[in-house]
Design an enzyme around this catalytic site. Structure first.
Site, PDB file in Angstrom:
ATOM      1  N   HIS A   1       0.852  -1.190   0.000  1.00 52.20           N
ATOM      2  CA  HIS A   1       0.000   0.000   0.000  1.00 52.20           C
ATOM      3  C   HIS A   1       0.890   1.242   0.000  1.00 52.20           C
ATOM      4  O   HIS A   1       1.738   1.401   0.875  1.00 52.20           O
ATOM      5  CB  HIS A   1      -0.932   0.006   1.216  1.00 52.20           C
TER       6      HIS A   1
ATOM      7  N   GLU B   1       1.151  -5.187  11.265  1.00 49.28           N
ATOM      8  CA  GLU B   1       0.680  -3.802  11.220  1.00 49.28           C
ATOM      9  C   GLU B   1       1.554  -2.995  12.165  1.00 49.28           C
ATOM     10  O   GLU B   1       1.465  -3.138  13.384  1.00 49.28           O
ATOM     11  CB  GLU B   1      -0.799  -3.720  11.648  1.00 49.28           C
TER      12      GLU B   1
END
Length: 444
Positions: free
Chosen positions: A204, A404
């Site tokens: 991303h 994450e």
């Protein structure tokens, strides 16, 4: 006029800190005049709780804010939604939320101020790093006091290959829609026999801390390879710091909050596909969109994208002995494992949970930062088409984790450069813990 002048000054300072005069002028001549950097002045970042209650009344809050008020979803899970709303939509979006008895918590009043701070802090840190540079410094000018462009990252990878020609191989596994190379580094003393571990970042575009962390992992491995324990040296490491080069560069030059790749759409003026919704696993299920303008657009078909195909084909040929797939994202401070595309745990979830718990404990010891270990769908919601699920389902990889990284929302994607080093150390700690769990190969 003053704002644009200030931005240009900042960009020139950044260029001077990182480049020679020739590089600066060549970069300026390459700028597309139509792609003026987007500003986010007085755009607010909201956190909205209790969205699951609204969902029960068939009000998809995130989707509505995105479609009706131009919102940009940062994070959405069962507990809360983080979304940025442009200045001219704030009032209307608030009214919409009030009508559904929802009240946003404002995490930031001005996203542009966060972006300016990130850039300026990086410029100052880079300048200081340049000033202290010794003869031993890396030619690629890689350091972890700022975020780097793609060429600096690739130059660092080439430098490692040059320094360790006997154990390092640099692959170009494909090209992007805009013609950039997709690069993977292999580190191995015995590629035929060793168990394999794959690490990627930057799927991303806006998650800048991810490539920074993966390059740091590369540095940790190679700056001390001779003294690494057997469980590190006994593996074959495949490392891809930037899986989405086009998107990453676009987020650096034009649109800081861009998420997808940059492939053009045949059916829409909107471009880009969410590469982490494009893998061939639960592709047309929950958690992705059929709308090319959505940030979670899944693409026209599974593996429709060059980046997805390149990674899938490269790994399919190397699935023998492939023991781990680690993919680094931001943000949320979590270590999660399959499944994401359905509300089920993998059969050996207890083993994956134990290793993730151990990594989280070690992170607390090193930096004091808390990470949560869990099954993906429980904490991030159901989403199909992810690279993590695909690696487990298609290749049978055992230790599959999505990491994450920092933070938990205070800065989100715009994590100030002063946090890079410790965050990257947390990412390395996960990789080290997983490598230890895999254990040295039979040859090693």
């Amino acid at each position: 006029m003053t704002q644009n002048t200030n931005l240009l000054v900042l960009l020139l300072m950044a260029a001077i800190a990182a480049s020679s005069a020739n590089e600066i002028f060549s970069n300026l001549t390459q700028l597309d005049v139509n792609e003026i950097p987007q500003r986010y002045d007085e755009e607010q970042l909201w956190r909205i709780y209790n969205i699951s209650e609204a969902m029960q009344h068939r009000v998809p809050v995130g989707q509505m804010l995105e479609q009706k008020f131009g919102g940009n979803i940062w994070k959405e899970n069962s507990k809360f939604l983080d979304i940025s709303i442009a200045r001219d939509q704030v009032k209307a979006a608030r009214s919409f939320l009030s009508a559904h008895r929802l009240d946003p918590v404002i995490l930031s009043e001005n996203i542009q101020a966060m972006i300016d701070e990130e850039l300026l802090e990086g410029v100052e840190s880079s300048s200081a790093a340049q000033g202290k540079r010794s003869k031993k410094a890396t030619r690629s000018s890689m350091h972890w006091k700022d975020y780097h462009d793609l060429e600096t990252i690739y130059s660092f990878m080439r430098e490692i290959r040059t320094k360790f020609p006997n154990i390092v191989r640099l692959y170009t596994i494909g090209q992007t829609a805009e013609g950039r190379d997709l690069k993977v580094l292999r580190i191995s003393e015995n590629p035929r026999e060793n168990k394999k571990i794959w690490i990627d970042g930057g799927i991303h575009a806006r998650e800048w801390i991810s490539p920074a962390t993966v390059t740091f992992i590369l540095y940790q491995l190679m700056s001390n390879w001779e003294n690494q324990p057997a469980y590190i040296r006994g593996l074959t490491w495949y490392i891809m710091p930037v899986m989405n080069p086009d998107g990453y560069e676009y987020s650096r030059t034009t649109k800081r909050l861009w998420r997808k790749n940059r492939s053009p759409s045949r059916s829409s003026q909107c471009s880009g596909v969410d590469l982490n919704r494009n893998f061939d696993i639960g592709w047309n299920g929950y958690g992705s969109s059929t709308n090319p303008c959505s940030d979670t657009y899944r693409g026209s078909s599974p593996a429709s994208e060059r980046e997805t195909r390149a990674v899938a084909e490269f790994l399919a040929k190397r699935k023998y002995n492939l023991e781990s797939y680690l993919t680094y994202h931001s943000y949320g401070q979590m270590i999660v494992y399959p499944w994401a595309y359905k509300a089920v745990k993998v059969k050996d979830s207890s083993v994956l949970q134990r290793v993730a718990n151990l990594a989280a404990e070690r992170i607390v010891q090193k930096t004091g930062t808390a990470y949560r270990a869990a099954v993906t769908h429980e904490v991030l919601g159901i989403a199909g088409g992810g690279s993590d699920d695909w690696s487990r389902a298609a290749l049978g990889v055992k230790y599959v984790y999505t990491i994450e990284l920092r933070d938990r929302g205070a800065n989100g994607f715009i994590l100030p450069p002063r946090f890079i080093k410790d965050t990257a150390l947390e990412g390395w700690t996960v990789a080290e813990t997983v490598a230890q769990a895999i254990g040295p190969s039979s040859s090693g």
